[in-house]
Scaffold this active site. Structure first.
Site, PDB file in Angstrom:
ATOM      1  N   ASP A   1      40.389  75.288  36.662  1.00  0.00           N
ATOM      2  CA  ASP A   1      41.578  75.872  37.284  1.00  0.00           C
ATOM      3  C   ASP A   1      41.425  77.384  37.340  1.00  0.00           C
ATOM      4  OD1 ASP A   1      44.024  75.940  38.481  1.00  0.00           O
ATOM      5  OD2 ASP A   1      45.132  75.096  36.795  1.00  0.00           O
TER       6      ASP A   1
ATOM      7  N   ASN B   1      40.444  79.186  40.274  1.00  0.00           N
ATOM      8  CA  ASN B   1      39.546  79.742  41.298  1.00  0.00           C
ATOM      9  C   ASN B   1      40.314  80.603  42.292  1.00  0.00           C
ATOM     10  OD1 ASN B   1      37.588  78.208  40.134  1.00  0.00           O
ATOM     11  ND2 ASN B   1      37.404  76.719  41.792  1.00  0.00           N
TER      12      ASN B   1
ATOM     13  N   ARG C   1      40.625  82.591  49.091  1.00  0.00           N
ATOM     14  CA  ARG C   1      40.497  81.625  47.998  1.00  0.00           C
ATOM     15  C   ARG C   1      39.118  80.952  47.960  1.00  0.00           C
ATOM     16  NH1 ARG C   1      44.917  79.636  45.629  1.00  0.00           N
ATOM     17  NH2 ARG C   1      43.952  77.588  45.487  1.00  0.00           N
TER      18      ARG C   1
ATOM     19  N   HIS D   1      36.212  79.505  44.921  1.00  0.00           N
ATOM     20  CA  HIS D   1      35.559  78.201  44.761  1.00  0.00           C
ATOM     21  C   HIS D   1      34.035  78.348  44.709  1.00  0.00           C
ATOM     22  CE1 HIS D   1      39.407  76.422  44.980  1.00  0.00           C
ATOM     23  NE2 HIS D   1      39.607  76.703  46.253  1.00  0.00           N
TER      24      HIS D   1
ATOM     25  N   SER E   1      41.028  66.633  43.183  1.00  0.00           N
ATOM     26  CA  SER E   1      41.976  65.539  42.941  1.00  0.00           C
ATOM     27  C   SER E   1      42.442  64.938  44.267  1.00  0.00           C
ATOM     28  CB  SER E   1      43.184  66.067  42.160  1.00  0.00           C
ATOM     29  OG  SER E   1      43.995  66.849  43.014  1.00  0.00           O
TER      30      SER E   1
ATOM     31  N   GLU F   1      45.338  64.890  45.145  1.00  0.00           N
ATOM     32  CA  GLU F   1      46.401  65.785  45.641  1.00  0.00           C
ATOM     33  C   GLU F   1      45.815  67.029  46.329  1.00  0.00           C
ATOM     34  OE1 GLU F   1      46.455  64.535  42.384  1.00  0.00           O
ATOM     35  OE2 GLU F   1      47.862  62.980  43.011  1.00  0.00           O
TER      36      GLU F   1
ATOM     37  N   TRP G   1      43.858  67.315  48.707  1.00  0.00           N
ATOM     38  CA  TRP G   1      43.714  67.219  50.167  1.00  0.00           C
ATOM     39  C   TRP G   1      44.836  67.957  50.885  1.00  0.00           C
ATOM     40  CZ3 TRP G   1      39.191  65.637  51.807  1.00  0.00           C
ATOM     41  CH2 TRP G   1      38.455  64.718  51.043  1.00  0.00           C
TER      42      TRP G   1
ATOM     43  N   ARG H   1      45.769  70.893  50.545  1.00  0.00           N
ATOM     44  CA  ARG H   1      45.495  72.338  50.702  1.00  0.00           C
ATOM     45  C   ARG H   1      45.099  72.642  52.151  1.00  0.00           C
ATOM     46  NH1 ARG H   1      43.101  74.838  45.276  1.00  0.00           N
ATOM     47  NH2 ARG H   1      44.434  73.693  43.849  1.00  0.00           N
TER      48      ARG H   1
ATOM     49  N   LEU I   1      21.725  62.182  29.236  1.00  0.00           N
ATOM     50  CA  LEU I   1      22.795  63.189  29.351  1.00  0.00           C
ATOM     51  C   LEU I   1      23.654  62.845  30.555  1.00  0.00           C
ATOM     52  CD1 LEU I   1      21.119  66.683  28.887  1.00  0.00           C
ATOM     53  CD2 LEU I   1      22.853  65.615  27.453  1.00  0.00           C
TER      54      LEU I   1
ATOM     55  N   ARG J   1      48.755  71.268  31.249  1.00  0.00           N
ATOM     56  CA  ARG J   1      49.097  69.884  31.622  1.00  0.00           C
ATOM     57  C   ARG J   1      47.820  69.175  32.043  1.00  0.00           C
ATOM     58  NH1 ARG J   1      51.430  73.382  35.219  1.00  0.00           N
ATOM     59  NH2 ARG J   1      50.176  73.627  37.099  1.00  0.00           N
TER      60      ARG J   1
ATOM     61  N   SER K   1      47.689  66.981  34.753  1.00  0.00           N
ATOM     62  CA  SER K   1      47.628  66.856  36.216  1.00  0.00           C
ATOM     63  C   SER K   1      46.912  65.580  36.691  1.00  0.00           C
ATOM     64  CB  SER K   1      46.952  68.091  36.830  1.00  0.00           C
ATOM     65  OG  SER K   1      47.664  69.248  36.519  1.00  0.00           O
TER      66      SER K   1
HETATM   67  C1  FPP Z   1      41.052  74.826  40.826  1.00  0.00           C
HETATM   68  O1  FPP Z   1      41.354  76.151  41.121  1.00  0.00           O
HETATM   69  C2  FPP Z   1      39.844  74.393  41.484  1.00  0.00           C
HETATM   70  C3  FPP Z   1      39.739  73.389  42.420  1.00  0.00           C
HETATM   71  C4  FPP Z   1      40.873  72.599  42.888  1.00  0.00           C
HETATM   72  C5  FPP Z   1      38.472  73.052  43.065  1.00  0.00           C
HETATM   73  C6  FPP Z   1      37.271  73.058  42.162  1.00  0.00           C
HETATM   74  C7  FPP Z   1      36.079  73.166  42.979  1.00  0.00           C
HETATM   75  C8  FPP Z   1      34.991  73.901  42.708  1.00  0.00           C
HETATM   76  C9  FPP Z   1      34.785  74.686  41.481  1.00  0.00           C
HETATM   77  C10 FPP Z   1      33.940  74.017  43.701  1.00  0.00           C
HETATM   78  C11 FPP Z   1      32.965  72.900  43.712  1.00  0.00           C
HETATM   79  C12 FPP Z   1      32.454  72.540  42.401  1.00  0.00           C
HETATM   80  C13 FPP Z   1      31.335  71.914  42.104  1.00  0.00           C
HETATM   81  C14 FPP Z   1      31.433  70.881  41.061  1.00  0.00           C
HETATM   82  C15 FPP Z   1      30.026  72.220  42.689  1.00  0.00           C
HETATM   83  P1  FPP Z   1      42.627  76.478  42.005  1.00  0.00           P
HETATM   84  O2  FPP Z   1      42.191  76.648  43.422  1.00  0.00           O
HETATM   85  O3  FPP Z   1      43.680  75.434  41.807  1.00  0.00           O
HETATM   86  O4  FPP Z   1      43.055  77.839  41.398  1.00  0.00           O
HETATM   87  P2  FPP Z   1      44.510  78.506  41.407  1.00  0.00           P
HETATM   88  O5  FPP Z   1      45.396  77.637  40.550  1.00  0.00           O
HETATM   89  O6  FPP Z   1      44.268  79.845  40.810  1.00  0.00           O
HETATM   90  O7  FPP Z   1      44.963  78.565  42.837  1.00  0.00           O
END
Ligand code: FPP
Length: 247
Positions: free
Chosen positions: A32, A34, A45, A49, A77, A79, A81, A83, A142, A198, A200
């Protein structure tokens, strides 16, 4: 028993790193922060990622280095989608690139991959890459579980439906055997970044006795030292699994 430490090469001035034993076989991460990481820098944003994907590789490698046998990450997740399309497209393409790279580097990394979630929603070439990676990596020890298009309630409903259709007896073991995590021990520790506290809809069944650790660190900023802090915190706890401490 005290936390174990791995002695590093002190001539290089490296601090002692944590190492784990069988009490911490499985660590799970809810990635969480990103978006916030990018926003702090005035970037779209998607940049968060991309950085998050780099962090993911670094942290998974570090977990293996300190002796953790199973890592699970909540990458996308059911959910997520909802975004904006460009953000979803970026995340899915990062994941697809990662999966293709994981196949190329399989012999070097020796990791067993499992995808938790319904693969059928992804484009056929990506879904096929996921299935192939699971098959060709199945002999490695692993484990890396990547939750993609995953939701825990849907996972439990799916398991119940399969059990009802098969006519098998319904009990905790058979239900566990029909989850995406079938055959994998439950997480000992679940770490969530970015100050949210949480689950989620992540591993709700499997987390029955998991220890939870929350850190304000945004996922892209996550460093080995943050994993060490979570591991130390885990070893300072007493896990009773509903029982009492033996005298
Ligand atoms: C949560 O941050 C992150 C995600 C919903 C996506 C996670 C995806 C990646 C890290 C990229 C791909 C990963 C791999 C495994 C190669 P958020 O966007 O909800 O952050 P925020 O709450 O600050 O908006």
């Amino acid at each position: 028993m005290p936390l174990l430490f791995k002695k590093n090469d002190s001539s290089k001035g490296e601090p002692a790193r944590v190492a784990v034993d069988d009490r911490l076989r499985h660590i799970a991460f809810i990635l969480d922060g990103n978006g916030r990481w990018a926003k702090k820098r005035g970037l779209p944003r998607e940049y968060g990622h991309s950085e998050g994907a780099q962090t993911f590789k670094r942290i998974v490698r570090y977990c293996g280095d300190i002796g953790i046998k199973i890592v699970t990450v909540y990458a996308f997740s059911t959910e997520n989608w909802s975004r904006p399309k460009n953000e979803v497209d970026r995340i899915v393409s990062l994941l697809d690139e990662y999966i293709a790279g994981a196949e190329r580097e399989l012999e070097e990394n020796k990791i067993r991959y499992t995808f938790l979630g319904d693969k059928s929603v992804f484009a056929a070439p990506m879904a096929e890459r996921m299935t192939r990676l699971e098959q060709i990596s199945s002999g490695y020890e692993l484990r890396l579980n990547i939750a993609l298009n995953y939701g825990s309630r849907a996972e439990i409903v799916r398991a119940c439906r399969e059990l009802a259709e098969s006519g098998e007896e319904i009990n905790e073991r058979t239900l566990s055997d029909h989850l995406y995590t079938a055959g994998c021990p439950d997480p000992d520790l679940i770490v969530r970044t970015a100050n949210e506290r949480r689950l989620s809809n992540f591993l709700l069944w499997q987390a029955a006795y998991s220890e939870l650790y929350f850190t304000p660190t945004l996922w892209p900023d996550m460093q080995p030292a943050d994993v060490d802090a979570a591991v130390r915190d885990f070893y300072a706890r007493e896990r009773r699994f509903g029982g009492v401490t033996p005298k």
